[in-house]
Design a protein around this motif. Structure first.
Motif, mmCIF file in Angstrom:
data_model
loop_
_atom_site.group_PDB
_atom_site.id
_atom_site.type_symbol
_atom_site.label_atom_id
_atom_site.label_comp_id
_atom_site.label_asym_id
_atom_site.label_seq_id
_atom_site.Cartn_x
_atom_site.Cartn_y
_atom_site.Cartn_z
ATOM 1 N N ASP A 101 0.813 -1.216 0.000
ATOM 2 C CA ASP A 101 0.000 0.000 0.000
ATOM 3 C C ASP A 101 0.848 1.269 0.000
ATOM 4 O O ASP A 101 0.350 2.357 -0.304
ATOM 5 C CB ASP A 101 -0.946 0.005 1.205
ATOM 6 C CG ASP A 101 -0.210 -0.033 2.543
ATOM 7 O OD1 ASP A 101 0.987 -0.398 2.565
ATOM 8 O OD2 ASP A 101 -0.838 0.294 3.569
ATOM 9 N N GLN A 102 2.136 1.141 0.306
ATOM 10 C CA GLN A 102 3.043 2.288 0.268
ATOM 11 C C GLN A 102 3.908 2.299 -0.995
ATOM 12 O O GLN A 102 4.724 3.198 -1.190
ATOM 13 C CB GLN A 102 3.956 2.257 1.500
ATOM 14 C CG GLN A 102 3.209 2.352 2.820
ATOM 15 C CD GLN A 102 4.132 2.199 4.016
ATOM 16 O OE1 GLN A 102 5.327 2.525 3.941
ATOM 17 N NE2 GLN A 102 3.603 1.700 5.128
ATOM 18 N N GLY A 103 3.763 1.247 -1.823
ATOM 19 C CA GLY A 103 4.531 1.187 -3.064
ATOM 20 C C GLY A 103 5.919 0.609 -2.908
ATOM 21 O O GLY A 103 6.775 0.784 -3.786
ATOM 22 N N TYR A 104 6.163 -0.126 -1.813
ATOM 23 C CA TYR A 104 7.486 -0.701 -1.570
ATOM 24 C C TYR A 104 7.397 -2.205 -1.348
ATOM 25 O O TYR A 104 6.339 -2.746 -0.999
ATOM 26 C CB TYR A 104 8.136 -0.083 -0.324
ATOM 27 C CG TYR A 104 8.450 1.382 -0.438
ATOM 28 C CD1 TYR A 104 9.449 1.846 -1.286
ATOM 29 C CD2 TYR A 104 7.738 2.318 0.321
ATOM 30 C CE1 TYR A 104 9.738 3.196 -1.383
ATOM 31 C CE2 TYR A 104 8.018 3.669 0.233
ATOM 32 C CZ TYR A 104 9.025 4.104 -0.618
ATOM 33 O OH TYR A 104 9.301 5.445 -0.715
ATOM 34 N N THR A 105 8.535 -2.882 -1.516
ATOM 35 C CA THR A 105 8.717 -4.262 -1.068
ATOM 36 C C THR A 105 9.678 -4.235 0.114
ATOM 37 O O THR A 105 10.275 -3.197 0.419
ATOM 38 C CB THR A 105 9.312 -5.137 -2.184
ATOM 39 O OG1 THR A 105 10.613 -4.637 -2.533
ATOM 40 C CG2 THR A 105 8.420 -5.122 -3.413
ATOM 41 N N VAL A 106 9.840 -5.373 0.782
ATOM 42 C CA VAL A 106 10.846 -5.465 1.842
ATOM 43 C C VAL A 106 11.863 -6.535 1.463
ATOM 44 O O VAL A 106 11.576 -7.461 0.705
ATOM 45 C CB VAL A 106 10.224 -5.774 3.222
ATOM 46 C CG1 VAL A 106 9.282 -4.656 3.640
ATOM 47 C CG2 VAL A 106 9.516 -7.125 3.241
ATOM 48 N N GLY A 107 13.077 -6.408 2.006
ATOM 49 C CA GLY A 107 14.180 -7.285 1.643
ATOM 50 C C GLY A 107 14.016 -8.713 2.134
ATOM 51 O O GLY A 107 13.406 -8.964 3.175
ATOM 52 N N ARG A 108 14.572 -9.630 1.383
ATOM 53 C CA ARG A 108 14.520 -11.061 1.716
ATOM 54 C C ARG A 108 15.456 -11.388 2.882
ATOM 55 O O ARG A 108 15.054 -12.001 3.869
ATOM 56 C CB ARG A 108 14.908 -11.875 0.477
ATOM 57 C CG ARG A 108 15.175 -13.356 0.725
ATOM 58 C CD ARG A 108 15.513 -14.074 -0.583
ATOM 59 N NE ARG A 108 15.885 -15.459 -0.363
ATOM 60 C CZ ARG A 108 17.142 -15.894 -0.292
ATOM 61 N NH1 ARG A 108 18.156 -15.027 -0.419
ATOM 62 N NH2 ARG A 108 17.407 -17.171 -0.092
#
Length: 514
Positions: free
Chosen positions: A350-357
């Motif tokens: 919803d913020q337009g980001y992914t998070v790191g693996r």
């Protein structure tokens, strides 16, 4: 002369003769001039087993000056016929003027992959040099290195080892059978022999010996503990597992699906995606609650499957959503099981980001918000950004190691033979047979590739009879896979290793017995 080293010398002569014959070929005058101006480099991208560089330096560790010698070079790997088939590049840090140096603890350090060089822990964690980062581990320019005031070199000498096809390590010739190196058990076997040779060459048989591995390196060092003990009669004092893999311990089905929930909760807490009553608590308070739910309710619910009634199912869905930061709708649509790939894409969608693996503190920016997985690993891109210049600056410029080989941060090692991976159980057997052997496990709460709760599960399964518990310890950190990239954890995690080495090194004349 030892057959192995006779073969090694003959191999070097063969390389030299081949080079001389190539120089006799007809070449242009321009090519001859270029050749003369590059005399410090190999004419082809090939291994130079004959080169070794040494440098003396010093570092301030915990307020005390530690003088040391660093040696960088390659030692051969031999096949069963005693022929040199590969060269393994290493960087060896040895304290100068240390009392009884031959009896001083020595640590053999590996990273993971498989196919990853040892640069990560060498310039990011335990070594006397540290790359240039901000306090949270993000890249900074200008690239470079500085002294590491938290290094463990004050208590132990360290050997950083690059397995074949990583770093500057390579097979000798294209005809060498790569299957000798690329597999769980193959990797362990040749590296155990290499370590045995290194210990003999450097007169370190009297030293307390330790292995440290990160990620797949934990699979490697777990297997090495037993291989060294059973086939080289080398008994270790300690094994340090940094962000461990599954170590060959099976966890298919509901257990595998559920164990990542505490990691999801940690990551959601970091990004402030939990309900306010949870968000206001300290991280470790939350994790205690999530761990209890995972073991006592989540795994049993997944085992029941369609046997769950609607009320039970709804209750579990709401709890998963509450702890993970993922909407109940998404949890329901995925049958109560959120894959790591989906989590990395969904948490901040919803913020337009992914998070790191490998470290979910890092945010990524996908070109499209749709999809069930990130387009790239945000944390790995950041790390390669900072580590690659640093290791080349250090080895090529500061130490003066001359080669035109690429330093393989990740090298070609596939296909990798993963059959018969019993490394975790091999480590437990080595501990059962060796009263001196201790194990330290280090995990980052925000690591989604080798999550911390699965690391704890490893420990439970390695010791189901509760006979090894006094010699296994676990430490958690508020960072990710490479917890040491966060400055606060760099200091604390090194201190944990320092204390572990001292604890696992017995007082003089302490017998090894139960």
């Amino acid at each position: 002369m030892n057959k192995k080293y006779t073969s090694f010398i003959l191999g070097l002569l063969t390389v030299s003769i081949t080079y001389s014959q190539n120089k006799g070929d007809k070449t242009s005058h321009k090519a001859e001039i270029i050749e003369k101006t590059t005399t410090n480099l190999l004419p082809k991208k090939q291994l130079d087993l004959n080169q070794k560089v040494e440098k003396k330096d010093q570092v301030n560790i915990n307020g005390k000056t530690v003088s040391y010698k660093v040696t960088a070079g390659s030692n051969p790997v031999f096949n069963k016929e005693g022929e040199a088939v590969a060269g393994v590049f290493y960087t060896f840090y040895e304290r100068i003027n240390a009392e009884k140096n031959a009896k001083r603890p020595i640590v053999f350090s590996f990273n993971g992959g498989p196919g990853s060089a040892s640069v990560w822990m060498m310039l990011g964690y335990t070594g006397p040099k540290l790359l240039h980062l901000d306090d949270e581990g993000n890249p900074l320019q200008p690239y470079g290195i500085k002294d590491n005031p938290y290094s463990i070199l004050d208590v132990a000498d360290i050997v950083y080892i690059d397995p074949v096809n990583t770093g500057f390590s390579r097979p000798i010739g294209k005809e060498v059978d790569k299957s000798l190196f690329f597999g769980v058990n193959e990797d362990v076997k040749y590296l155990a022999s290499w370590i045995n040779d290194f210990v003999s060459q450097h007169n370190r048989w009297a030293s307390p010996k330790f292995l440290i591995g990160e990620s797949y390196g934990t699979t490697r060092v777990s297997g090495l503990a037993m291989e060294l003990q059973s086939n080289h009669w080398m008994y270790l004092n300690g094994v340090i597992l940094v962000s461990p893999t599954d170590l060959g311990i099976q966890r298919n089905g509901p257990v595998s699906d559920a164990l990542t929930l505490p990691y999801y909760a940690a990551s959601a807490w970091y990004h402030k995606k939990l309900p306010q009553d949870l968000q206001s608590k300290d991280l470790e308070q939350i994790l205690t609650e999530v761990e209890k739910f995972t073991i006592e309710e989540y795994i049993p619910a997944l085992v029941k499957g369609s046997q769950l009634n609607e009320m039970e199912r709804g209750k579990i869905i709401e709890a998963i959503s509450r702890f993970s930061g993922i909407s109940s709708k998404v949890v329901q649509e995925n049958n109560l099981k959120i894959s790591t790939q989906l989590f990395w894409k969904e948490l901040l969608r919803d913020q337009g980001y992914t998070v790191g693996r490998l470290d979910s503190r890092y945010r990524g920016l996908d070109l499209k918000d749709a999809g069930n997985s990130p387009e790239y690993n945000a944390e790995l891109t950041s790390w390669l950004h900072s580590f690659t210049p640093a290791v080349n600056i250090y080895l090529r410029e500061e130490l003066g190691y001359k080669t035109n080989l690429d330093y393989n941060m990740f090298g070609p090692v596939h296909p990798w033979n993963r059959q018969n991976n019993n490394t975790g159980y091999q480590l437990a057997s080595a501990m059962a047979q060796n009263p001196y052997l201790h194990v330290l496990v280090q995990s980052g709460y925000y690591d989604g590739a080798c999550d911390y709760f699965s690391a704890q599960y490893n420990m439970w399964q390695l010791d189901p009879a509760n006979k090894l518990k006094s010699r296994i310890e676990w430490e958690g950190y508020r960072s990710g896979h490479m917890m040491y990239l966060r400055k606060e954890d760099l200091s604390v995690a090194n201190d944990h290793i320092r204390k572990f080495i001292k604890k696992a090194t017995p007082d003089k004349d302490t017998p090894a017995k139960f």
